[in-house]
Design an enzyme around this catalytic site. Structure first.
Site, PDB file in Angstrom:
ATOM      1  N   HIS A 187      -2.161   0.355  -2.258  1.00 32.96           N
ATOM      2  CA  HIS A 187      -2.535   2.284  -1.900  1.00 32.96           C
ATOM      3  C   HIS A 187      -3.227   1.267  -3.517  1.00 32.96           C
ATOM      4  O   HIS A 187      -3.190  -0.021  -4.148  1.00 32.96           O
ATOM      5  CB  HIS A 187      -1.427   2.867  -2.536  1.00 32.96           C
ATOM      6  CG  HIS A 187      -2.637   4.740  -3.037  1.00 32.96           C
ATOM      7  ND1 HIS A 187      -3.669   4.699  -3.552  1.00 32.96           N
ATOM      8  CD2 HIS A 187      -2.631   5.273  -2.095  1.00 32.96           C
ATOM      9  CE1 HIS A 187      -3.862   6.300  -3.639  1.00 32.96           C
ATOM     10  NE2 HIS A 187      -3.500   5.988  -2.010  1.00 32.96           N
TER      11      HIS A 187
ATOM     12  N   ASP B  28       0.813   7.382   4.608  1.00 29.95           N
ATOM     13  CA  ASP B  28       0.593   7.506   5.724  1.00 29.95           C
ATOM     14  C   ASP B  28       1.894   6.411   6.835  1.00 29.95           C
ATOM     15  O   ASP B  28       1.867   6.263   8.117  1.00 29.95           O
ATOM     16  CB  ASP B  28      -0.427   6.755   6.398  1.00 29.95           C
ATOM     17  CG  ASP B  28      -1.518   7.841   6.157  1.00 29.95           C
ATOM     18  OD1 ASP B  28      -1.802   8.426   6.191  1.00 29.95           O
ATOM     19  OD2 ASP B  28      -2.538   6.593   5.092  1.00 29.95           O
TER      20      ASP B  28
HETATM   21  C1  LIG Z   1      -5.463   1.115   1.331  1.00 31.25           C
HETATM   22  C2  LIG Z   1      -6.237  -0.169   0.932  1.00 31.25           C
HETATM   23  C3  LIG Z   1      -7.954  -0.278   1.507  1.00 31.25           C
HETATM   24  C4  LIG Z   1      -5.734  -0.399  -1.194  1.00 31.25           C
HETATM   25  O1  LIG Z   1      -6.740  -1.650  -0.719  1.00 31.25           O
HETATM   26  P1  LIG Z   1      -7.379  -1.996  -2.120  1.00 31.25           P
HETATM   27  O2  LIG Z   1      -6.717  -1.144  -3.097  1.00 31.25           O
HETATM   28  O3  LIG Z   1      -8.670  -2.358  -1.821  1.00 31.25           O
HETATM   29  O4  LIG Z   1      -6.537  -3.559  -2.371  1.00 31.25           O
HETATM   30  P2  LIG Z   1      -6.925  -5.075  -1.584  1.00 31.25           P
HETATM   31  O5  LIG Z   1      -7.350  -4.442  -0.200  1.00 31.25           O
HETATM   32  O6  LIG Z   1      -8.265  -5.191  -2.327  1.00 31.25           O
HETATM   33  O7  LIG Z   1      -5.296  -5.363  -1.477  1.00 31.25           O
HETATM   34  C5  LIG Z   1      -5.109  -6.074  -2.314  1.00 31.25           C
HETATM   35  C6  LIG Z   1      -4.176  -6.915  -2.246  1.00 31.25           C
HETATM   36  O8  LIG Z   1      -2.750  -6.708  -1.849  1.00 31.25           O
HETATM   37  C7  LIG Z   1      -3.142  -7.284  -0.476  1.00 31.25           C
HETATM   38  N1  LIG Z   1      -2.679  -5.930   0.746  1.00 31.25           N
HETATM   39  C8  LIG Z   1      -2.652  -4.428   0.146  1.00 31.25           C
HETATM   40  N2  LIG Z   1      -2.872  -4.150   1.351  1.00 31.25           N
HETATM   41  C9  LIG Z   1      -1.746  -4.996   1.755  1.00 31.25           C
HETATM   42  C10 LIG Z   1      -1.287  -4.239   3.213  1.00 31.25           C
HETATM   43  N3  LIG Z   1      -1.532  -2.770   3.966  1.00 31.25           N
HETATM   44  N4  LIG Z   1      -0.211  -5.099   3.747  1.00 31.25           N
HETATM   45  C11 LIG Z   1      -0.447  -6.602   3.473  1.00 31.25           C
HETATM   46  N5  LIG Z   1      -0.977  -6.693   2.662  1.00 31.25           N
HETATM   47  C12 LIG Z   1      -2.352  -5.385   2.023  1.00 31.25           C
HETATM   48  C13 LIG Z   1      -4.324  -7.320   0.597  1.00 31.25           C
HETATM   49  O9  LIG Z   1      -4.366  -8.738   1.785  1.00 31.25           O
HETATM   50  C14 LIG Z   1      -4.907  -8.249  -0.938  1.00 31.25           C
HETATM   51  O10 LIG Z   1      -4.261  -9.606  -1.229  1.00 31.25           O
HETATM   52  P3  LIG Z   1      -4.614 -10.697  -1.942  1.00 31.25           P
HETATM   53  O11 LIG Z   1      -4.692 -10.528  -3.163  1.00 31.25           O
HETATM   54  O12 LIG Z   1      -3.590 -11.857  -1.508  1.00 31.25           O
HETATM   55  O13 LIG Z   1      -5.810 -10.978  -1.200  1.00 31.25           O
HETATM   56  C15 LIG Z   1      -5.017  -1.609   1.409  1.00 31.25           C
HETATM   57  O14 LIG Z   1      -3.985  -1.604   0.928  1.00 31.25           O
HETATM   58  C16 LIG Z   1      -5.585  -1.333   2.881  1.00 31.25           C
HETATM   59  O15 LIG Z   1      -6.044  -1.952   3.375  1.00 31.25           O
HETATM   60  N6  LIG Z   1      -3.947  -0.326   3.983  1.00 31.25           N
HETATM   61  C17 LIG Z   1      -4.008  -0.541   4.911  1.00 31.25           C
HETATM   62  C18 LIG Z   1      -5.148   1.249   5.144  1.00 31.25           C
HETATM   63  C19 LIG Z   1      -3.908   1.897   4.840  1.00 31.25           C
HETATM   64  O16 LIG Z   1      -2.617   2.773   4.548  1.00 31.25           O
HETATM   65  N7  LIG Z   1      -4.527   2.808   4.069  1.00 31.25           N
HETATM   66  C20 LIG Z   1      -4.031   4.589   4.120  1.00 31.25           C
HETATM   67  C21 LIG Z   1      -4.310   4.365   2.044  1.00 31.25           C
HETATM   68  S1  LIG Z   1      -3.208   6.125   1.743  1.00 31.25           S
END
Ligand SMILES: CC(C)(COP(=O)(O)OP(=O)(O)OC[C@H]1O[C@@H](n2cnc3c(N)ncnc32)[C@H](O)[C@@H]1OP(=O)(O)O)[C@@H](O)C(=O)NCCC(=O)NCCS
Length: 377
Positions: free
Chosen positions: A260, A314
């Site tokens: 998140h 979710d």
């Molecule tokens: C929600 C989301 C977009 C937030 O992303 P963000 O704040 O931009 O964070 P990032 O994508 O930059 O992730 C930061 C780190 O955590 C890791 N990470 C984040 N979400 C992850 C996940 N669902 N599974 C595995 N690793 C994850 C990333 O790979 C990243 O690692 P790194 O620093 O080694 O590259 C992201 O967590 C995600 O794509 N989750 C899956 C989709 C989901 O469940 N969405 C519903 C949100 S309520």
């Protein structure tokens, strides 16, 4: 004035708001200052929607009036049903919902957003009709007639009735209503922001909600709940769970329902949803998907140690809906039928001091390029 570019506008405030607040470090979510845990224990979805929209809990007569207004506006015009009948059966319910909500705006007066009386009825209509559209589509696409809503049923009970034409188990209604409370609002997320950008042009509320629906659909936002259940089904058995997570991380793939932008601890909504899963399964039989999910969470948290990535809203919601026999492509529309109250609360709040969104950009292209005639390229 030059500014640093923040991808995804991370950490940049887009509004001043009193609708809800998240403490991402401590895992606290409040609607109008009241914690969601307390709302789940003591409130109903409709009462929570009132709280979000109007800023305070309703008195007993105000709540009764609100519930009655919603109950009396659940029906959708036959033209909306006819419109849905023209859409492809395999169309995603989020697309159908977006199309139907945009169409609603052609039937109801919503353009004069300075008219607060009108805005009240737009709020009522949108909150009341989204469930009817979703349940109607779930039946129409299978060749069944849509079932008319019943005014005498409570909000969540009526939704199940329109889906199945039977009365749901009271525990399902209670748990489902809690799920709606948990999905009703969540500060400045992608779909709320999208709606507010549209609203800042003084577009009507049906267009605002249709915009938000488009943003909610994506798998990085509301679409994740559908993908979580698909993933758990793909894993198949509890024994396979740990290996699946390891492989996924090895391939640098994200785990749906995890992570998140704001929470650096387990999402409080995931914690409540997990306890709702346990409540449901202790009465209505176990769920293999839940057992797999718990194993996935354990292994993922071990492997993600240090990254502060935990289950989000979710991760457990779809498991509940799956047990209730709801098709997985309806999970995001159900998220939307709850979140519409949050979107509208932000819309009303913004209207008080509206300013057209017009952000800046950092231009990274060239200047003064010569135009090369077509035959010389
Ligand atoms: C929600 C989301 C977009 C937030 O992303 P963000 O704040 O931009 O964070 P990032 O994508 O930059 O992730 C930061 C780190 O955590 C890791 N990470 C984040 N979400 C992850 C996940 N669902 N599974 C595995 N690793 C994850 C990333 O790979 C990243 O690692 P790194 O620093 O080694 O590259 C992201 O967590 C995600 O794509 N989750 C899956 C989709 C989901 O469940 N969405 C519903 C949100 S309520």
């Amino acid at each position: 004035m030059p500014h640093d570019f923040m991808p995804g506008l991370a950490g940049i405030p887009a509004a001043k708001s009193a609708v809800s607040d998240v403490d991402g470090e401590h895992g606290v979510l409040e609607y109008r200052g009241i914690r969601v845990e307390e709302l789940c224990q003591r409130s109903s979805y409709l009462e929570t929607a009132y709280l979000l929209l109007f800023g305070h809990l309703p008195t007993r007569p105000a709540l009764a009036q609100w519930e009655q207004d919603i109950a009396h506006h659940r029906r959708v015009k036959y033209s909306i049903v006819d419109l849905m009948k023209c859409l492809p059966e395999q169309g995603h319910p989020m697309d159908v919902l977006q199309a139907a909500v945009a169409a609603l705006g052609m039937f109801y007066p919503g353009r004069n957003v300075k008219d607060m009386e009108n805005n009240y009825w737009s709020d009522v209509r949108l909150i009341a009709k989204l469930p009817t559209i979703i349940a109607g589509w779930a039946r129409l696409r299978r060749g069944d007639d849509a079932i008319a809503p019943r005014d005498d049923l409570a909000f969540s009970e009526n939704f199940f009735y329109m889906l199945t034409e039977t009365m749901p188990h009271p525990l399902w209604v209670e748990i489902f209503d809690d799920c709606l409370i948990l999905h009703a609002e969540h500060t400045m997320n992608a779909s709320t922001f999208t709606g507010l950008v549209t609203a800042s042009t003084l577009a009507d509320p049906y267009t605002v909600v249709a915009s938000s629906l488009g943003a909610l659909k994506g798998p990085l936002h509301g679409g994740a709940n559908e993908e979580v259940v698909q993933m758990l089904k793909e894993i198949g058995t509890v024994d396979q769970a740990a290996r699946y997570v390891e492989q996924r991380f090895h391939n640098k793939q994200k785990l749906m329902g995890f992570g998140h932008r704001v929470y650096k601890v387990k999402d409080p909504r995931a914690t409540i949803l997990q306890s709702l899963c346990e409540k449901l399964f202790s009465t209505c039989g176990t769920s293999q998907l839940y057992d797999i999910a718990v194993r996935v969470e354990r292994r993922a948290v071990e492997l993600l140690d240090g990254k502060k990535v935990y289950p989000n809203v979710d991760f457990y919601s779809g498991i509940i809906y799956d047990k209730m026999g709801i098709d997985s492509d309806l999970f995001t529309p159900i998220f939307a039928m709850a979140r519409v109250s949050g979107w509208l609360a932000h819309w009303l709040e913004q209207l008080r001091e509206n300013k057209l969104f017009r952000p800046d950009q950092i231009y990274a292209g060239e200047h003064n390029r010569p135009y090369v005639p077509l035959d010389q390229r």
